[in-house]
Design an enzyme around this catalytic site. Structure first.
Site, PDB file in Angstrom:
ATOM      1  N   ASN A 175      22.034 -18.456 -10.301  1.00  0.00           N
ATOM      2  CA  ASN A 175      22.554 -17.773  -9.326  1.00  0.00           C
ATOM      3  C   ASN A 175      24.205 -17.926  -8.856  1.00  0.00           C
ATOM      4  O   ASN A 175      24.504 -19.319  -9.027  1.00  0.00           O
ATOM      5  CB  ASN A 175      21.512 -18.009  -7.980  1.00  0.00           C
ATOM      6  CG  ASN A 175      22.228 -17.262  -6.871  1.00  0.00           C
ATOM      7  OD1 ASN A 175      22.292 -16.200  -6.015  1.00  0.00           O
ATOM      8  ND2 ASN A 175      23.066 -18.575  -6.272  1.00  0.00           N
ATOM      9  N   GLU A 176      24.839 -17.402  -8.579  1.00  0.00           N
ATOM     10  CA  GLU A 176      25.989 -17.849  -8.018  1.00  0.00           C
ATOM     11  C   GLU A 176      27.253 -18.561  -8.835  1.00  0.00           C
ATOM     12  O   GLU A 176      27.010 -19.901  -8.719  1.00  0.00           O
ATOM     13  CB  GLU A 176      26.298 -17.825  -6.722  1.00  0.00           C
ATOM     14  CG  GLU A 176      25.553 -16.495  -5.597  1.00  0.00           C
ATOM     15  CD  GLU A 176      26.382 -17.033  -4.121  1.00  0.00           C
ATOM     16  OE1 GLU A 176      26.059 -17.969  -4.157  1.00  0.00           O
ATOM     17  OE2 GLU A 176      25.995 -16.078  -3.094  1.00  0.00           O
ATOM     18  N   TYR A 251      29.223  -9.451   1.138  1.00  0.00           N
ATOM     19  CA  TYR A 251      28.213  -9.772   2.622  1.00  0.00           C
ATOM     20  C   TYR A 251      29.372  -9.186   2.939  1.00  0.00           C
ATOM     21  O   TYR A 251      30.516  -9.110   2.564  1.00  0.00           O
ATOM     22  CB  TYR A 251      28.013 -11.734   2.963  1.00  0.00           C
ATOM     23  CG  TYR A 251      27.334 -11.610   2.125  1.00  0.00           C
ATOM     24  CD1 TYR A 251      25.941 -11.472   2.930  1.00  0.00           C
ATOM     25  CD2 TYR A 251      27.307 -12.488   1.022  1.00  0.00           C
ATOM     26  CE1 TYR A 251      24.958 -12.628   2.300  1.00  0.00           C
ATOM     27  CE2 TYR A 251      25.902 -12.872   0.263  1.00  0.00           C
ATOM     28  CZ  TYR A 251      25.058 -12.711   1.219  1.00  0.00           C
ATOM     29  OH  TYR A 251      23.862 -13.339   0.661  1.00  0.00           O
ATOM     30  N   GLU A 307      21.955  -9.699  -3.231  1.00  0.00           N
ATOM     31  CA  GLU A 307      22.071 -10.221  -1.435  1.00  0.00           C
ATOM     32  C   GLU A 307      23.222  -9.102  -1.663  1.00  0.00           C
ATOM     33  O   GLU A 307      24.606  -9.137  -1.697  1.00  0.00           O
ATOM     34  CB  GLU A 307      22.992 -11.264  -1.908  1.00  0.00           C
ATOM     35  CG  GLU A 307      21.888 -12.617  -2.599  1.00  0.00           C
ATOM     36  CD  GLU A 307      22.612 -14.008  -2.288  1.00  0.00           C
ATOM     37  OE1 GLU A 307      22.983 -14.398  -1.323  1.00  0.00           O
ATOM     38  OE2 GLU A 307      21.658 -15.264  -2.837  1.00  0.00           O
ATOM     39  N   GLN A 356      18.203 -11.829   4.882  1.00  0.00           N
ATOM     40  CA  GLN A 356      17.592 -11.984   4.126  1.00  0.00           C
ATOM     41  C   GLN A 356      15.974 -12.076   4.830  1.00  0.00           C
ATOM     42  O   GLN A 356      16.178 -10.992   5.535  1.00  0.00           O
ATOM     43  CB  GLN A 356      17.244 -13.973   3.643  1.00  0.00           C
ATOM     44  CG  GLN A 356      18.298 -14.236   3.096  1.00  0.00           C
ATOM     45  CD  GLN A 356      17.638 -16.130   2.339  1.00  0.00           C
ATOM     46  OE1 GLN A 356      16.478 -16.598   3.018  1.00  0.00           O
ATOM     47  NE2 GLN A 356      18.845 -16.852   2.006  1.00  0.00           N
TER      48      GLN A 356
END
Length: 505
Positions: A175-176, A251, A307, A356
């Protein structure tokens, strides 16, 4: 510019199928997302099934949750799966250094997550530890979950109480990697992703979709490096089938960056800046798709946005590392904008996961330890939009629309998408203006249609929210929409989202 929105929807021209997995969810070991959210433990007085909170399960089942990503997020690259299997009283405690610097009990682990997915009817998306783990550790986790015979990991699974293997369709390779997952360069991570993916085997009847972690926002270096690890530019060869998807994260904020402004009490300009930031998701998907098309013109490799959502300052009085924020109508419209973009790009974008699900960031649900449960405005967008899952997208054309102006920029006041299942269609519409109503005329071409149901989600203010004392302040209500000479006619109030379900002849 016209004072109303004029749109054409072609009901008889099918587009790509909108994968139900674009409506996926995300549950990280972060704040009260797992503990006090999904998991209350077997000693809880709240209704539960083997420690999993049942009112949360019931609320989420109404959304038809297609997949659930776990255990992170940043937590995934410090999570060692063997810590979370076996008798709970023997599981080691570890420090969750990313989120609040708290002690993690590991009471919720692999078996608990798989039981949760079964209760939800959701397919598991397990994110492996590439950052601080080993190839062997990740390989053995896949074997533990999915192998049917008497292999070492299958025997260990049986010793821990599960005879039959699970089906795990989605597997994350870290992840990331550009940040909390190892601060790697794109080229270094691409080599690591190929190596780890090679040893994440397809056991028994299980087939993995291996998802390589990709870019933050529009950093196309990551997409290019990952595609070059699979194919060559312009050679027209099928990509090497090492990993099957590439992710990116995005985001939304009000222009100052994540965690910079509060979830409520914002101005009209801050609302419009948020809409502008959310709308940029379309440009970002387009950019990643263009890179992938150059290396993979037939679309074998999927794009995944695993995400997405809003990220505001944490609520006062809460642990800042727990990322608890209120969800308002503004957040609901961010969700509707994203879904409209996801539908437009359904040919390449095949999975997405909101960040989330419970109590963290742009959550579906807020819970309290005494049994309180609140459905957020974002929850209602997911519920009102669930008819798009696995439906066929429909092309549409916005001929005219009022615009919204902020900081010298302008964008259309309407966001819209449509899909069909054959005998029905669903049209989703949003008014992105904080203060002006939006008359809408949607010409329905190609097939005769009748209105089955119309609903609207709005409120007395753009920062209206549902709370434990006012749990239904923002909730779907009947919407006054009509047909006029084959056109859908309605007026959307400011800061509102609506869906119209149609019967097709």
């Amino acid at each position: 510019m016209s004072s109303d929105a004029h749109v054409i929807v072609n009901l008889d021209v099918p587009g790509p199928v909108i994968s139900r997995h674009l409506y996926g969810h995300f549950a990280e070991h972060l704040g009260r997302g797992i503990y006090e959210g999904f998991w209350v433990g077997e000693d809880s007085s709240l209704p539960h099934r083997d420690g999993i909170r049942l009112d949360v399960v019931e609320a989420l089942r109404a959304l038809q949750v297609p997949n659930l990503r776990w255990p992170g997020g940043c937590f995934a690259d410090e999570y060692h799966w063997r810590d979370g299997v076996g008798p709970r009283e023997h599981r080691p405690r570890v420090v969750n250094s990313h989120w609040g610097d708290i002690v993690e009990t590991n009471h919720f682990g692999t078996h608990e997550f798989m039981a949760l997915c079964e209760l939800l009817g959701a397919e598991p998306y397990v994110n492996g530890n590439l950052g601080s783990g080993t190839v062997q550790e990740m390989s053995e986790w896949v074997e533990y979950l999915t192998r049917a015979d008497d292999s070492p990991m299958a025997r260990l699974r049986r010793e821990n109480g599960r005879d039959e293997p699970w089906r795990v369709p989605f597997w994350g390779l870290g992840n990331e990697a550009w940040g909390c997952g190892g601060n790697m360069t794109p080229e270094h991570y691409a080599h690591e992703a190929r190596r780890y993916a090679t040893f994440c085997r397809d056991h028994s009847a299980n087939r993995l979709t291996r998802i390589a972690t990709g870019a933050p926002d529009d950093d196309l270096r990551w997409t290019r490096a990952l595609m070059e690890a699979l194919s060559c530019l312009g050679c027209q060869k099928e990509p090497t089938n090492v990993f099957q998807a590439i992710s990116f994260h995005y985001y939304t904020h009000a222009g100052e960056g994540i965690q910079s402004s509060p979830a409520r009490g914002f101005s009209g300009d801050e609302f419009h800046r948020t809409m502008r930031t959310a709308l940029d998701i379309d440009r970002i998907i387009t950019a990643h798709t263009a890179v992938m098309d150059a290396y993979d013109p037939r679309g074998a490799v999927a794009l995944v946005c695993d995400e997405w959502g809003t990220w505001w300052r944490a609520e006062e009085g809460t642990n800042p590392g727990f990322l608890e924020q209120q969800s308002t109508l503004r957040d609901a419209l961010v969700a509707s904008i994203h879904f409209d973009a996801f539908h437009r790009h359904a040919a390449r974008l095949r999975m997405a996961n909101i960040a989330q699900t419970v109590n963290v960031l742009q959550a579906m649900l807020h819970t309290s330890a005494d049994g309180g449960l609140v459905l957020t405005p974002t929850y209602h967008v997911f519920e009102m939009n669930k008819g798009h899952q696995d439906a066929t997208s429909l092309p549409l054309h916005v001929l005219s629309s009022p615009t919204v102006s902020v900081d010298g920029d302008e964008f259309s006041a309407i966001s819209i998408s449509a899909s069909t299942t054959g005998s029905t269609a669903l049209v989703s519409l949003s008014n992105l203006s904080a203060d002006a109503p939006l008359p809408v005329r949607v010409e329905l071409r190609g097939r005769a249609a009748g209105i089955r149901r119309a609903r609207i989600l709005t409120g007395d203010a753009a920062d209206a929210a549902n709370t434990f004392t006012e749990p239904t302040r923002v909730a779907p209500a009947p919407f006054d929409a009509s047909l006029d000479a084959g056109a859908l006619v309605a007026t959307l109030p400011p800061h509102s989202f609506a869906t119209v379900e149609l019967d097709l002849a």
